[in-house]
Design a protein around this motif. Structure first.
Motif, PDB file in Angstrom:
ATOM      1  N   THR A  96       0.828  -1.185  -0.108  1.00 53.05           N
ATOM      2  CA  THR A  96      -0.124  -0.036   0.044  1.00 53.05           C
ATOM      3  C   THR A  96       0.776   1.140  -0.054  1.00 53.05           C
ATOM      4  OG1 THR A  96      -1.671  -1.178   1.170  1.00 53.05           O
ATOM      5  CG2 THR A  96      -1.950   1.286   1.167  1.00 53.05           C
ATOM      6  N   TYR A  99       2.470   1.702  -3.319  1.00 56.31           N
ATOM      7  CA  TYR A  99       1.516   1.370  -4.368  1.00 56.31           C
ATOM      8  C   TYR A  99       1.740   1.942  -5.838  1.00 56.31           C
ATOM      9  CZ  TYR A  99      -3.421   1.062  -6.338  1.00 56.31           C
ATOM     10  OH  TYR A  99      -4.293   0.532  -7.001  1.00 56.31           O
ATOM     11  N   SER A 127      -6.296  -0.172  -1.911  1.00 58.53           N
ATOM     12  CA  SER A 127      -6.166  -0.005  -3.285  1.00 58.53           C
ATOM     13  C   SER A 127      -7.060   1.023  -3.818  1.00 58.53           C
ATOM     14  CB  SER A 127      -6.237  -1.173  -4.370  1.00 58.53           C
ATOM     15  OG  SER A 127      -6.118  -1.068  -5.595  1.00 58.53           O
TER      16      SER A 127
END
Length: 413
Positions: A96, A99, A127
């Motif tokens: 994350t 990302y 996401s």
């Protein structure tokens, strides 16, 4: 992993450059796959070992040690179901924090096969939070609903089911907007959820064609099919049942009057509804060739009084069983014959299994064997009455109702 992932080295926006990018990606596809596979074999164990030995509170301190290639290798191998709980949380945190825009598509595709994985659910939510304005290229209104579904208290899948049920569009179009892959585990689960919840109201029948609903039902495992049918039957009176759904159920589960083993999911009240629908369907079969439909409309009023309705098909005849008497009606309109129940069971009904009846080629001969006017035979009460369906306009009220009122002591309201 069963789901392959594609990572773009080149990110060009203009149309011609996008085409060029595709050419380049195609040229280096084999090299790309080889590099990732090699990285998985060589680099992944090292990355996982680093993650394992790092405490959750210190995970931010090691982010700089992960290259873009490292992150891609981890995403390529996701989810890590063999890792411990804390380590999977750390992996999610790293993916994350570092990302990449292409991860959303990969995560959503993975989710559609492994939607029960809690860590995959978590990283899907993360996401979406990174790209909520244009997640996966969904239309803006759908993207907003998708975000709400991710936070649904009953779970992500139930949130997606609610999107489908609130839509005025057919399921296939809704799934297309949500980027749900055809024949994926998620699509099957969502269809299951939509049917389980949707059949409790008429909403799904307003948006989806019955042919498509039946096709969905036929793909359901038996236990799911039974639960859907249970939900459908419990909220409706038998008069509101759709013929296509009940015919499909009898085709799959058999006629419960003959064999009810596969109907044990219903309580007594629901089973009575099904049997009443079957009685009505049998009457419709016998009287369907009548031009005015009056016989069907007349006798279906008495469905709550029937103990049973039996039909033979050659010739087409209905035996309507009441508490103390039986009415025999023929497919070709003539007269209705009324018999005492005991006399019918002992003297008339056995004739349909006789050698003469079974081997006769004449339907009129067979029908005549069921038309008896002897009031008593060897001490057994038999014939009660014979009523014709004339005059055409008045026979129900002026001829049949008075007699039925005597036989039943009441008439249907």
């Amino acid at each position: 992993m069963s789901v392959s992932s594609k990572f773009y080295h080149f990110s060009f926006a203009p149309k011609k450059l996008v085409v060029e990018r595709d050419k380049i990606e195609k040229k280096f596809k084999d090299l790309d796959d080889t590099l990732i596979e090699t990285g998985t074999i060589i680099k992944l164990p090292q990355l996982l070992e680093l993650i394992r030995k790092t405490q959750i509170k210190d995970i931010e301190n090691i982010l700089s040690k992960f290259s873009n290639f490292d992150i891609r290798v981890m995403m390529y191998e996701y989810p890590f179901t063999n890792e411990k709980h804390d380590d999977q949380i750390k992996i999610n945190h790293i993916l994350t924090a570092l990302y990449k825009s292409e991860f959303g598509k990969i995560i959503w595709k993975l989710y559609q096969e492994y939607f029960s994985n809690e860590y995959l659910q978590s990283i899907l939510i993360s996401s979406y939070s990174k790209e909520s304005d244009n997640f996966l290229g969904m239309p803006e209104d759908i993207s907003v609903l998708f975000g709400e579904a991710l936070l649904n208290k009953a779970g992500i899948n139930m949130g997606l089911v609610d999107i489908a049920l609130k839509s005025s569009d057919i399921l296939s179009n809704v799934f297309k907007q949500l980027k749900v892959v055809k024949e994926s585990s998620l699509e099957r689960k969502l269809i299951e959820g939509v049917l389980l919840k949707g059949v409790k109201s008429n909403k799904i029948f307003e948006t989806e064609e019955m042919k498509q609903i039946i096709e969905y039902l036929n793909k359901m495992p038996l236990n799911v099919y039974q639960n859907i049918l249970k939900n459908y039957i419990e909220v409706r009176e038998y008069k509101k049942f759709d013929d296509a759904i009940l015919k499909n159920a009898i085709n799959r589960l058999l006629n419960p009057k003959d064999d009810d083993k596969l109907w044990d999911f219903l309580d007594d009240t629901s089973m009575i509804k099904v049997k009443k629908w079957i009685n009505q369907a049998k009457l419709k079969e016998v009287f369907e060739q009548d031009k005015d439909n009056k016989r069907f409309e007349y006798w279906k009023r008495f469905n709550d009084f029937f103990e049973d309705v039996e039909v033979i098909r050659n010739p087409l005849v209905a035996f309507m069983y009441f508490k103390d008497f039986v009415v025999v009606e023929f497919g070709i309109m003539g007269a209705a014959y009324f018999y005492h129940k005991t006399g019918f069971d002992e003297l008339i009904y056995p004739r349909i299994n006789s050698f003469k009846f079974r081997n006769s080629r004449s339907n009129s001969t067979k029908e005549n064997m069921l038309k008896e006017t002897i009031t008593e035979y060897q001490g057994i009460e038999l014939f009660i009455n014979k009523l014709t369906h004339l005059p055409v306009d008045t026979w129900p009220v002026k001829k049949f109702d008075p007699q039925m009122s005597i036989y039943l002591n009441e008439l249907p309201k």
